[in-house]
Design an enzyme around this catalytic site. Structure first.
Site, PDB file in Angstrom:
ATOM      1  N   THR A 125       0.832  -1.213   0.000  1.00 46.91           N
ATOM      2  CA  THR A 125       0.000   0.000   0.000  1.00 46.91           C
ATOM      3  C   THR A 125       0.864   1.259   0.000  1.00 46.91           C
ATOM      4  OG1 THR A 125      -1.497   1.284   1.418  1.00 46.91           O
ATOM      5  CG2 THR A 125      -0.107  -0.318   2.540  1.00 46.91           C
ATOM      6  N   ASP A 126       0.290   2.341  -0.506  1.00 50.44           N
ATOM      7  CA  ASP A 126       1.021   3.623  -0.466  1.00 50.44           C
ATOM      8  C   ASP A 126       1.175   4.126   0.970  1.00 50.44           C
ATOM      9  OD1 ASP A 126      -1.615   4.380   0.019  1.00 50.44           O
ATOM     10  OD2 ASP A 126      -1.701   5.913  -1.557  1.00 50.44           O
ATOM     11  N   GLU A 127       0.397   3.545   1.914  1.00 51.95           N
ATOM     12  CA  GLU A 127       0.485   4.017   3.308  1.00 51.95           C
ATOM     13  C   GLU A 127       1.848   3.748   3.929  1.00 51.95           C
ATOM     14  OE1 GLU A 127      -2.741   3.488   5.976  1.00 51.95           O
ATOM     15  OE2 GLU A 127      -4.245   3.695   4.402  1.00 51.95           O
ATOM     16  N   TYR A 153      -1.534  -0.458  11.218  1.00 51.11           N
ATOM     17  CA  TYR A 153      -1.774  -1.103   9.917  1.00 51.11           C
ATOM     18  C   TYR A 153      -0.607  -0.845   8.959  1.00 51.11           C
ATOM     19  CZ  TYR A 153      -3.311  -1.400   5.052  1.00 51.11           C
ATOM     20  OH  TYR A 153      -3.361  -1.656   3.705  1.00 51.11           O
ATOM     21  N   LYS A 157       2.233  -3.436   7.294  1.00 53.20           N
ATOM     22  CA  LYS A 157       2.422  -3.627   5.845  1.00 53.20           C
ATOM     23  C   LYS A 157       3.875  -3.325   5.458  1.00 53.20           C
ATOM     24  CE  LYS A 157      -0.323  -4.451   3.077  1.00 53.20           C
ATOM     25  NZ  LYS A 157      -0.787  -5.772   2.550  1.00 53.20           N
TER      26      LYS A 157
HETATM   27  P1  NAD Z   1     -10.276  -6.610   2.737  1.00 58.48           P
HETATM   28  O1  NAD Z   1     -10.202  -6.352   4.205  1.00 58.48           O
HETATM   29  O2  NAD Z   1     -11.505  -6.250   1.988  1.00 58.48           O
HETATM   30  O3  NAD Z   1      -9.994  -8.167   2.463  1.00 58.48           O
HETATM   31  C1  NAD Z   1      -9.015  -8.883   3.131  1.00 58.48           C
HETATM   32  C2  NAD Z   1      -9.269 -10.367   2.900  1.00 58.48           C
HETATM   33  O4  NAD Z   1      -8.216 -11.098   3.534  1.00 58.48           O
HETATM   34  C3  NAD Z   1     -10.581 -10.868   3.504  1.00 58.48           C
HETATM   35  O5  NAD Z   1     -11.244 -11.719   2.602  1.00 58.48           O
HETATM   36  C4  NAD Z   1     -10.142 -11.636   4.747  1.00 58.48           C
HETATM   37  O6  NAD Z   1     -11.017 -12.702   5.108  1.00 58.48           O
HETATM   38  C5  NAD Z   1      -8.777 -12.159   4.290  1.00 58.48           C
HETATM   39  N1  NAD Z   1      -7.890 -12.448   5.424  1.00 58.48           N
HETATM   40  C6  NAD Z   1      -7.638 -11.652   6.502  1.00 58.48           C
HETATM   41  N2  NAD Z   1      -6.784 -12.269   7.337  1.00 58.48           N
HETATM   42  C7  NAD Z   1      -6.482 -13.480   6.768  1.00 58.48           C
HETATM   43  C8  NAD Z   1      -5.641 -14.554   7.140  1.00 58.48           C
HETATM   44  N3  NAD Z   1      -4.940 -14.522   8.289  1.00 58.48           N
HETATM   45  N4  NAD Z   1      -5.551 -15.625   6.323  1.00 58.48           N
HETATM   46  C9  NAD Z   1      -6.266 -15.651   5.162  1.00 58.48           C
HETATM   47  N5  NAD Z   1      -7.090 -14.670   4.772  1.00 58.48           N
HETATM   48  C10 NAD Z   1      -7.181 -13.589   5.555  1.00 58.48           C
HETATM   49  O7  NAD Z   1      -8.998  -5.890   2.153  1.00 58.48           O
HETATM   50  P2  NAD Z   1      -8.780  -5.180   0.724  1.00 58.48           P
HETATM   51  O8  NAD Z   1      -9.193  -3.758   0.830  1.00 58.48           O
HETATM   52  O9  NAD Z   1      -9.321  -6.041  -0.348  1.00 58.48           O
HETATM   53  O10 NAD Z   1      -7.173  -5.198   0.657  1.00 58.48           O
HETATM   54  C11 NAD Z   1      -6.484  -6.296   0.078  1.00 58.48           C
HETATM   55  C12 NAD Z   1      -4.998  -6.025   0.101  1.00 58.48           C
HETATM   56  O11 NAD Z   1      -4.705  -4.846  -0.633  1.00 58.48           O
HETATM   57  C13 NAD Z   1      -4.436  -5.788   1.504  1.00 58.48           C
HETATM   58  O12 NAD Z   1      -3.192  -6.404   1.579  1.00 58.48           O
HETATM   59  C14 NAD Z   1      -4.296  -4.271   1.604  1.00 58.48           C
HETATM   60  O13 NAD Z   1      -3.256  -3.931   2.480  1.00 58.48           O
HETATM   61  C15 NAD Z   1      -3.974  -3.920   0.170  1.00 58.48           C
HETATM   62  N6  NAD Z   1      -4.373  -2.583  -0.283  1.00 58.48           N
HETATM   63  C16 NAD Z   1      -5.657  -2.141  -0.113  1.00 58.48           C
HETATM   64  C17 NAD Z   1      -6.043  -0.895  -0.619  1.00 58.48           C
HETATM   65  C18 NAD Z   1      -7.461  -0.388  -0.482  1.00 58.48           C
HETATM   66  O14 NAD Z   1      -7.718   0.754  -0.830  1.00 58.48           O
HETATM   67  N7  NAD Z   1      -8.419  -1.195  -0.010  1.00 58.48           N
HETATM   68  C19 NAD Z   1      -5.092  -0.117  -1.302  1.00 58.48           C
HETATM   69  C20 NAD Z   1      -3.780  -0.583  -1.430  1.00 58.48           C
HETATM   70  C21 NAD Z   1      -3.440  -1.828  -0.936  1.00 58.48           C
HETATM   71  O1  DAU Z   2      -4.071   4.161   0.618  1.00 54.05           O
HETATM   72  C1  DAU Z   2      -4.347   2.806   0.619  1.00 54.05           C
HETATM   73  C2  DAU Z   2      -5.151   2.445   1.852  1.00 54.05           C
HETATM   74  O2  DAU Z   2      -6.453   2.964   1.673  1.00 54.05           O
HETATM   75  C3  DAU Z   2      -5.193   0.934   2.079  1.00 54.05           C
HETATM   76  O3  DAU Z   2      -3.904   0.479   2.355  1.00 54.05           O
HETATM   77  C4  DAU Z   2      -6.128   0.588   3.242  1.00 54.05           C
HETATM   78  O4  DAU Z   2      -6.261  -0.817   3.356  1.00 54.05           O
HETATM   79  C5  DAU Z   2      -7.491   1.178   2.944  1.00 54.05           C
HETATM   80  O5  DAU Z   2      -8.377   0.934   4.034  1.00 54.05           O
HETATM   81  C6  DAU Z   2      -7.387   2.688   2.684  1.00 54.05           C
HETATM   82  O6  DAU Z   2      -7.008   3.390   3.909  1.00 54.05           O
HETATM   83  P1  DAU Z   2      -7.693   4.785   4.342  1.00 54.05           P
HETATM   84  O7  DAU Z   2      -7.510   4.948   5.788  1.00 54.05           O
HETATM   85  O8  DAU Z   2      -7.267   5.889   3.445  1.00 54.05           O
HETATM   86  O9  DAU Z   2      -9.245   4.424   3.961  1.00 54.05           O
HETATM   87  P2  DAU Z   2     -10.614   4.716   4.719  1.00 54.05           P
HETATM   88  O10 DAU Z   2     -11.721   4.370   3.768  1.00 54.05           O
HETATM   89  O11 DAU Z   2     -10.663   4.123   6.071  1.00 54.05           O
HETATM   90  O12 DAU Z   2     -10.603   6.303   4.895  1.00 54.05           O
HETATM   91  C7  DAU Z   2     -10.500   7.181   3.770  1.00 54.05           C
HETATM   92  C8  DAU Z   2     -10.477   8.604   4.317  1.00 54.05           C
HETATM   93  O13 DAU Z   2     -11.774   8.903   4.867  1.00 54.05           O
HETATM   94  C9  DAU Z   2      -9.485   8.805   5.439  1.00 54.05           C
HETATM   95  O14 DAU Z   2      -8.939  10.117   5.345  1.00 54.05           O
HETATM   96  C10 DAU Z   2     -10.336   8.709   6.701  1.00 54.05           C
HETATM   97  C11 DAU Z   2     -11.683   9.243   6.260  1.00 54.05           C
HETATM   98  N1  DAU Z   2     -12.863   8.649   6.929  1.00 54.05           N
HETATM   99  C12 DAU Z   2     -12.982   7.304   6.969  1.00 54.05           C
HETATM  100  C13 DAU Z   2     -14.054   6.699   7.587  1.00 54.05           C
HETATM  101  C14 DAU Z   2     -14.190   5.197   7.647  1.00 54.05           C
HETATM  102  C15 DAU Z   2     -13.839   9.485   7.478  1.00 54.05           C
HETATM  103  O15 DAU Z   2     -13.754  10.721   7.418  1.00 54.05           O
HETATM  104  N2  DAU Z   2     -14.912   8.877   8.085  1.00 54.05           N
HETATM  105  C16 DAU Z   2     -15.058   7.536   8.178  1.00 54.05           C
HETATM  106  O16 DAU Z   2     -16.060   7.070   8.785  1.00 54.05           O
END
Ligand code: NAD
Ligand code: DAU
Length: 339
Positions: A125-127, A153, A157
């Site tokens: 992730t970019d985080e 988190y 990562k």
């Molecule tokens: P998500 O939380 O929607 O899905 C995670 C999945 O992993 C779920 O199906 C969960 O059951 C499974 N899981 C969790 N723990 C596990 C374990 N111990 N063994 C097997 N399975 C397990 O997450 P997402 O948003 O789809 O993110 C997927 C990946 O992409 C993550 O690695 C996250 O860090 C990365 N990522 C997410 C974003 C975003 O914006 N959502 C952006 C950049 C990178």
């Molecule tokens: O940048 C990649 C990341 O993006 C991934 O690595 C993470 O898995 C994914 O969850 C996401 O992280 P963020 O923290 O950016 O996403 P989130 O949807 O939780 O929040 C987006 C923005 O909105 C953040 O600035 C927090 C704000 N927010 C979020 C929630 C849930 C609110 O203001 N209110 C809310 O209730």
């Protein structure tokens, strides 16, 4: 080609499963997922009808189960999506993030070594780069930006990324890493900003915005993330990190107002709540490396992607209503009541 997709019952993993089954109909795709609160087998209903797809319920940190699966399947490629992914939850229970995101990754790396996979791809992730200031629009994350994490988190990562690179340097494991910006699209769990706002606005419930709503995220439609990973596992250089993002920076307020406009709901639903501790201000990806080296190009901008996404949530109410009417109610109460 036999590909292991971990975390394929979650948001991005499931979209990747569908993307790969469509783009590579001759590949075998095996999904391993622990089915945590974020994993949902209903999401994979259509994939389960495909003879080239198989699902295994297991924890990536369960060494015995993982080794048995690698032994049986002889995977060519591993794509690791499995993770605890929500920043807010990591502030409540950091240990769970370490056990899945770090120790789980280590088990997959060991298995990939032992059974000789041709490519291990880590979905990062970019985080891991921390955040950028709001008043420096000229700054972007590149692959050489120092790791500087803010939340449990992102720290977990980053730790996983360092392990992946160490396995490459020390054991010559053929690895790649991708670091993507915020995704949105179908099957996004409603704890995250965009699906939370869509589902709550449809029920005319208040929308909790952290702080002043001025934090900036760089939004990418999930299918564009999938196409980038597909390119990296086929053409990416071993040992390399690739940033993924499409220059779609928006403040949280801009995102929420756009969704309200599309749903025909009033901005009076917006409420301001106590900020997330350690809240990152701005994420912004420089995708030059993947664009110039691998020819990746996103197919969607924010305007088209968010329209599609809002319509998907309108057309697939059952999918998210099952979630928000279940255990999620307790989660919401715990995280937001009196905030
Ligand atoms: P998500 O939380 O929607 O899905 C995670 C999945 O992993 C779920 O199906 C969960 O059951 C499974 N899981 C969790 N723990 C596990 C374990 N111990 N063994 C097997 N399975 C397990 O997450 P997402 O948003 O789809 O993110 C997927 C990946 O992409 C993550 O690695 C996250 O860090 C990365 N990522 C997410 C974003 C975003 O914006 N959502 C952006 C950049 C990178
Ligand atoms: O940048 C990649 C990341 O993006 C991934 O690595 C993470 O898995 C994914 O969850 C996401 O992280 P963020 O923290 O950016 O996403 P989130 O949807 O939780 O929040 C987006 C923005 O909105 C953040 O600035 C927090 C704000 N927010 C979020 C929630 C849930 C609110 O203001 N209110 C809310 O209730």
């Amino acid at each position: 080609m036999n590909i292991l997709v971990t975390g394929g019952a979650g948001f991005i993993g499931s979209n990747f499963v569908y993307y790969m089954l469509r783009e590579h109909p001759d590949y075998r795709i095996v999904c391993i997922d622990k089915l945590t609160y974020a994993g949902n087998l209903e999401t994979l209903e259509e994939a389960l009808k495909n003879p080239n797809f198989a699902f295994v319920k297991a924890d990536i940190a369960d060494r015995e189960a993982v080794y048995a699966l690698f032994e049986k399947e002889g995977f060519d490629v591993v794509v690791n999506f499995a993770a605890e992914s929500h920043v807010d939850r990591s502030i409540e229970t950091p240990e769970l993030f370490l056990s899945t995101n770090v120790m789980g990754t280590q088990v997959l790396l060991d298995a990939s070594r032992k059974y000789g996979v041709k490519r291990y791809h880590q979905v990062s992730t970019d985080e891991v780069y921390g955040d950028l200031p709001l008043d420096r629009k000229d700054l972007f994350f590149t692959e050489t930006t120092p790791i500087h994490t803010s939340s449990p988190y992102s720290a977990s990562k980053a730790a996983a990324d360092l392990l992946v690179l160490a396995y490459h340097r020390t054991y010559k494991l053929p690895v790649t890493i991708s670091r993507c910006s915020n995704n949105y699209g179908p099957y996004h769990f409603p704890e995250k900003l965009i699906p939370l706002v869509i589902s709550r606005a449809l029920a005319d419930e208040p929308l909790p915005i952290y702080g002043k709503g001025e934090n900036v995220r760089d939004w990418l439609f999930v299918e564009d993330h999938c196409s980038a990973i597909d390119l990296i596992i086929h053409k990416g250089r071993v040992g390399e990190v690739y940033n993924i993002g499409g220059h779609n920076e928006k403040t949280n307020l801009e995102v929420v107002k756009e969704i309200l406009k599309q749903l025909g709901k009033p901005e009076s639903l917006i409420t301001y709540v106590t900020d997330r501790p350690g809240h990152d201000m701005r994420y912004a990806i420089d995708p030059t490396k993947i664009v110039t080296e691998l020819g990746w190009k996103p197919a969607h901008d924010f305007e088209s992607g968010i329209k599609y996404t809002v319509q998907w949530y309108l057309d697939n109410r059952k999918w998210w209503e099952n979630i928000v009417n279940g255990e999620y109610k307790n989660y919401y109460e715990k995280m937001y009541s009196g905030r």
